[in-house]
Write an enzyme that holds these catalytic residues in place. Structure first.
Site, PDB file in Angstrom:
ATOM      1  N   SER A 129       0.828  -1.201   0.000  1.00  0.00           N
ATOM      2  CA  SER A 129       0.000   0.000   0.000  1.00  0.00           C
ATOM      3  C   SER A 129       0.864   1.254   0.000  1.00  0.00           C
ATOM      4  O   SER A 129       1.969   1.259   0.563  1.00  0.00           O
ATOM      5  CB  SER A 129      -0.906   0.008   1.243  1.00  0.00           C
ATOM      6  OG  SER A 129      -1.521   1.264   1.429  1.00  0.00           O
ATOM      7  N   TYR A 154      -2.447  -0.054  10.025  1.00  0.00           N
ATOM      8  CA  TYR A 154      -2.621  -0.636   8.691  1.00  0.00           C
ATOM      9  C   TYR A 154      -1.326  -0.515   7.887  1.00  0.00           C
ATOM     10  O   TYR A 154      -0.841  -1.485   7.299  1.00  0.00           O
ATOM     11  CB  TYR A 154      -3.762   0.052   7.954  1.00  0.00           C
ATOM     12  CG  TYR A 154      -3.856  -0.306   6.495  1.00  0.00           C
ATOM     13  CD1 TYR A 154      -4.199  -1.593   6.098  1.00  0.00           C
ATOM     14  CD2 TYR A 154      -3.577   0.632   5.501  1.00  0.00           C
ATOM     15  CE1 TYR A 154      -4.273  -1.939   4.759  1.00  0.00           C
ATOM     16  CE2 TYR A 154      -3.649   0.301   4.159  1.00  0.00           C
ATOM     17  CZ  TYR A 154      -3.994  -0.983   3.796  1.00  0.00           C
ATOM     18  OH  TYR A 154      -4.057  -1.325   2.471  1.00  0.00           O
TER      19      TYR A 154
END
Length: 326
Positions: A129, A154
């Site tokens: 990501s 995350y």
């Protein structure tokens, strides 16, 4: 040969699986169908895939090693894996941290161990990501930059995936590639993402919450460009060299950051409606700007995004209006 796609009922996973199926590949899909967002949307995506005779689906949680192994033991010809299953969402990680440890760390270890167990692994492509860049202020974001300052759990789990993959490539000679996705949008997208939330609120006449008072930019990447990048990378597994193991990391972005307020304006124009804008401070775990340097992936596999925001967002809005009628 058969290819395994995890997160097959997810946004990117469905599109990647469908592209592979359309190309005649046999695909085994895995997804736990959790309720992070509406399960009905995941079921509708899955229904598109089950129309293909060369698709098989298993409802499995990748963090459940026994269930995962049992589901896949009958497939002896899997040589490629596209791992897209994960617990997504920066803000959700603030309130549900163990979901991220289970899915993104334990689950990823399950995938790595599975790949190590295969008689032959041609390539594992896995989702990282753009959030790994965290507090980095040097733009554009380049894979050569340090990514040791995550601003959300995350992001930390996605950075952990890259480190875990590197170690497995080093220890076991596995060809592995991580893809740092930059704000993917398009038809069949995720309801927790800004493009869906904004569209939904504008249609309903509700205030649109715009953080950092609109002073934000994002490298929005259309789903078709992402799929093209994933498939191009899959076809070009890395090789071990004197510089290191067979592990690579690439950015997949549009290489063109857009102002958040311009993003809202495109949605307004597509809907023919005006948004009620509620300007708010920056959210914890968020970053002001993202901008992908795509020179390495362009050089190595020929990746070239072709869809502008003004072309892609209306396609999402059109799909959203059709989907909302059902």
């Amino acid at each position: 040969m058969t290819i395994l796609v995890t997160g097959a009922a997810g946004f990117i996973g469905m599109h990647v699986a469908e592209a592979l199926l359309g190309a005649g590949r046999r695909v085994v899909g895995i997804d736990n169908m959790n309720d992070y967002y509406e399960v009905g949307l995941k079921e509708a995506r899955l229904a598109r895939l089950t129309d293909y005779e060369n698709f098989t689906f298993h409802k499995v949680d990748i963090a459940d090693r026994a269930a995962f192994a049992a589901a896949l033991e009958v497939y002896t010809d899997i040589t490629e894996v596209v791992h897209l299953a994960a617990q997504a969402g920066v803000r959700h990680s603030l309130t549900h941290p163990f979901d991220y440890a289970d899915a993104n760390v334990t689950g990823f270890l399950t995938i790595l161990e599975y790949c190590r167990s295969l008689r032959k692994l041609d390539h594992l492509v896995y989702a990282s990501s753009s959030s790994v860049y965290g507090a980095n202020n040097e733009l554009p974001y380049s894979v050569s930059q340090a990514t040791d300052r995550p601003v959300s759990l995350y992001a930390a789990t996605k950075k952990a995936n890259e480190l875990m993959a590197y170690s497995y490539a080093h220890l076991y000679g596995l060809p592995l590639t991580g893809l740092r996705f930059f704000t993917v949008y398009g038809p069949w997208g995720r309801p927790d993402m800004a493009y869906w939330l904004f569209t939904d609120k504008i249609v309903k006449g509700e205030p649109v919450q715009i953080y950092n008072h609109g002073d934000m930019m994002r490298d929005f990447t259309y789903i078709d460009d992402v799929v093209s990048g994933v498939l191009s990378v899959l076809a070009h597994p890395p090789v071990e060299t004197a510089a290191g193991p067979a592990h690579r990391v690439y950015n997949i972005g549009n290489n063109k950051p857009e102002k958040l307020l311009d993003f809202v304006a495109v949605i307004e124009k597509s809907l023919g409606l005006e948004a009620q804008r509620e300007l708010l401070p920056m959210q914890p775990g968020d970053v002001k700007e993202t901008f992908a340097d795509i020179d390495p992936i362009r050089r190595d596999v020929g990746y070239e995004p072709v869809t502008s925001l003004k072309e892609g967002l209306p396609k999402f809005v059109e799909w959203y209006q059709d989907y909302s009628k059902d």
